[in-house]
Design a protein around this motif. Sequence first.
Motif, PDB file in Angstrom:
ATOM      1  N   ASP A 168     -34.549  19.606   1.993  1.00  0.00           N
ATOM      2  CA  ASP A 168     -34.304  18.551   2.989  1.00  0.00           C
ATOM      3  C   ASP A 168     -32.893  18.667   3.563  1.00  0.00           C
ATOM      4  OD1 ASP A 168     -35.569  16.216   4.250  1.00  0.00           O
ATOM      5  OD2 ASP A 168     -33.892  15.110   3.376  1.00  0.00           O
ATOM      6  N   ALA A 169     -31.995  19.224   2.766  1.00  0.00           N
ATOM      7  CA  ALA A 169     -30.598  19.330   3.207  1.00  0.00           C
ATOM      8  C   ALA A 169     -30.296  20.668   3.884  1.00  0.00           C
ATOM      9  CB  ALA A 169     -29.669  19.140   2.008  1.00  0.00           C
ATOM     10  N   GLN A 214     -32.655  14.712  -2.925  1.00  0.00           N
ATOM     11  CA  GLN A 214     -32.209  14.923  -1.537  1.00  0.00           C
ATOM     12  C   GLN A 214     -30.843  14.294  -1.285  1.00  0.00           C
ATOM     13  OE1 GLN A 214     -32.171  12.661   1.374  1.00  0.00           O
ATOM     14  NE2 GLN A 214     -32.374  10.958  -0.077  1.00  0.00           N
ATOM     15  N   VAL A 271     -24.380  19.860   0.049  1.00  0.00           N
ATOM     16  CA  VAL A 271     -24.469  20.862   1.113  1.00  0.00           C
ATOM     17  C   VAL A 271     -23.462  20.556   2.220  1.00  0.00           C
ATOM     18  CG1 VAL A 271     -25.978  21.767   2.948  1.00  0.00           C
ATOM     19  CG2 VAL A 271     -26.831  21.564   0.585  1.00  0.00           C
ATOM     20  N   GLU A 272     -23.296  19.274   2.508  1.00  0.00           N
ATOM     21  CA  GLU A 272     -22.318  18.895   3.529  1.00  0.00           C
ATOM     22  C   GLU A 272     -20.916  19.349   3.125  1.00  0.00           C
ATOM     23  OE1 GLU A 272     -21.307  14.625   5.376  1.00  0.00           O
ATOM     24  OE2 GLU A 272     -23.462  15.003   5.056  1.00  0.00           O
ATOM     25  N   HIS A 291     -27.907  16.610   0.027  1.00  0.00           N
ATOM     26  CA  HIS A 291     -27.218  16.367   1.308  1.00  0.00           C
ATOM     27  C   HIS A 291     -25.716  16.265   1.103  1.00  0.00           C
ATOM     28  CE1 HIS A 291     -30.305  15.952   4.398  1.00  0.00           C
ATOM     29  NE2 HIS A 291     -31.104  15.443   3.468  1.00  0.00           N
ATOM     30  N   ARG A 292     -25.317  15.539   0.074  1.00  0.00           N
ATOM     31  CA  ARG A 292     -23.891  15.343  -0.193  1.00  0.00           C
ATOM     32  C   ARG A 292     -23.225  16.692  -0.527  1.00  0.00           C
ATOM     33  NH1 ARG A 292     -21.842  14.444  -5.131  1.00  0.00           N
ATOM     34  NH2 ARG A 292     -23.864  13.961  -6.036  1.00  0.00           N
TER      35      ARG A 292
END
Lengths: 341, 324
Positions: free
Chosen positions: A72-73, A232, A239-240, A236-237
């Motif tokens: 998702d990321a 997710q 990968v960002e 997200h955290r």
Amino acid sequence: MTRPKPKATTGVPTGRNNPSEISRDHLADLYGRLLTIRRAEERLQKLFADGEVPGFIHLSIGQEAVSVGVMDALRDADTIASTHRGHGHAIAKGMALEGFFAELLARDEGVCRGRGGSMHVADMKIGMLGANGIVGAGLSIALGSALAHKTRGTNDIAVAFFGDGAQAEGLLHECLNIAALWKLPLLFVCENNGWGEFLPTTKHLAFQLGDLAAAYRVPHTRVDGNDVVAVQAAAHRIVEAMREGAGPMALECVTTRVRGHFEGDAQKYRDPDELAALAALDPVRRVADQLAALGLGAAALEAIDAGVAQKVEAAVAHARTGTDPSFEAACADVYAEGGRA
Amino acid sequence: MAELRYQKAIGRALEDAMTADPTVILFGEDVAEAGGSFGATKGLREKFGAARVFDTPISEAALAGAAVGAAVSGLKPVLEIMFMDFTTLVMDALVNQAAKARFMFGGRCAVPLVLRTPHGGGLGAGPQHSQCLEAWFAHVPGLKVVCPSDPVSAYGLLRAAIDDPNPVIFVENKSLYASKIDAPDELPAFEVGKARIARPGADVTIVTYGGALRTALAAADALAGEGVEAEIVDLLSLQPWDEATVLASLSRTHRLVVMHEAVEAFGVGAEIAARMADIGFDELDGPIVRVGAPFMPIPFSKPLERAYMPSVENLVAAVRRTLA
């Protein structure tokens, strides 16, 4: 705005099981993706039992939230290297079901033209660098892919999926060191399902991944890998931060292997109580319950399921009508043509 | 014409390839700041920068796997493994990953990587720093193996290996690093898979490659003194190998000796002998004789190592056998 950097943790799962953190539409989308992997693998289970799928297959039933949550990321240009239990990774990264099933049924229409099968599904165009028959081998392939991303100056990242059993391979240690030393955009995703082949992790490992990652100064996060919202959110955290140059990170997803090491494995070495408890941990069921609690009706949930089932059946039908691969074409692909005369 | 050293030829090939193609990167243990254990990569770090030429930890397995990952992600990695003996540590990446990726992924990717590595004895380097293991790699479908015999072929084959879309093992014989020849300013192109006739002759064909070529040329001189004219085929490429050139030579001389520094048993010579015994059977007027190292590890002591290395005398005796 400064974004929070992931911090190293080595304790108990930190995943928050709070579906209100994401929108209902997002959750419904994740549900459809979880179900796609689940229904595809359940279908494979039956096809394998019926003798339509040759060779060995290793199902990831019970682990779908790791694939769906991490992917998702990611975006198309990000790359992943997978494992022998890689169906979920491939489908979540965007592999079309037609090519996937055709490969598993050993057809020329398969993503690998019937030459790789379950343990080698790959599609470079979507950044899926391959499932792998060798435990731990994907780690160094992802390391090289991360090196390529960095060398080219993109902010794409590479993800290495590996199981808890692969932590005993020397490659993990080499790759952690190199990734940390060179600050490569490599995300180590451990799918810790508690079993390495027929042995529990406790009989494989003298250490915890968090301690190992800390030794290499690679930030480590441990989440409930059966909670797609938690996976997710963490992905997200992380990968960002990695896209901004934070260097390698480790994400350990504590999850469950429902089926045997391979299909046909009767799992007599597992405690019946442990197996009986798996249903309550089902990552797909959990999201269905969350969606219901958010007001999505039974009919809507069933419609999602029916849509997925239809796609899976269409892909199976397509694979069944596929052609046998050509031996001549296979021989011609041992080497790539070209090069300087 | 200018004098060209083997070691410099390697460096020049890398420099020209990196200038021609920005996706070529070079890494390995001590290749950057130190310029390589044998000095072949000196100056490249300064010219191309740390992003394209870099030193690595002593992690051969991960580095070879990384070369595969980089190759399928759009780069052309050139990895140096300091001694061929250390390639035992990179086997999974080469054999299970690099060699098979194109095939097992349906012909839909390529793995354009080069692994440079030195082999060969004669330096008193002992059992774990001297072995010639090229036959292992030549046995794996999907890999290519080349082994130049002089500075000009080293340059041409390294350029060809880097341009090749397949994984290529580039084997450098340690005893050749200091060798030099007069070379044209514009160095000729070489093709992977093509042998050359290093010395023409009508009486016997000697097939060899790499550092053993010098032994073969010396043996040919000795044999000429006995009135025997040996034709020497320098294979240059071991996988694929140039069957047509070997067969054509055999068809002229009708006698065949295959010679290499690697252990004789189950070696490159065994493949060539078996193939020629098949497709060249009607041309043979004598037994095909192999000359290689004895079936033992390479010893450290100079006298022991000298006794171990295939010699001019061994080769002359083999030629006499097939002519008898």
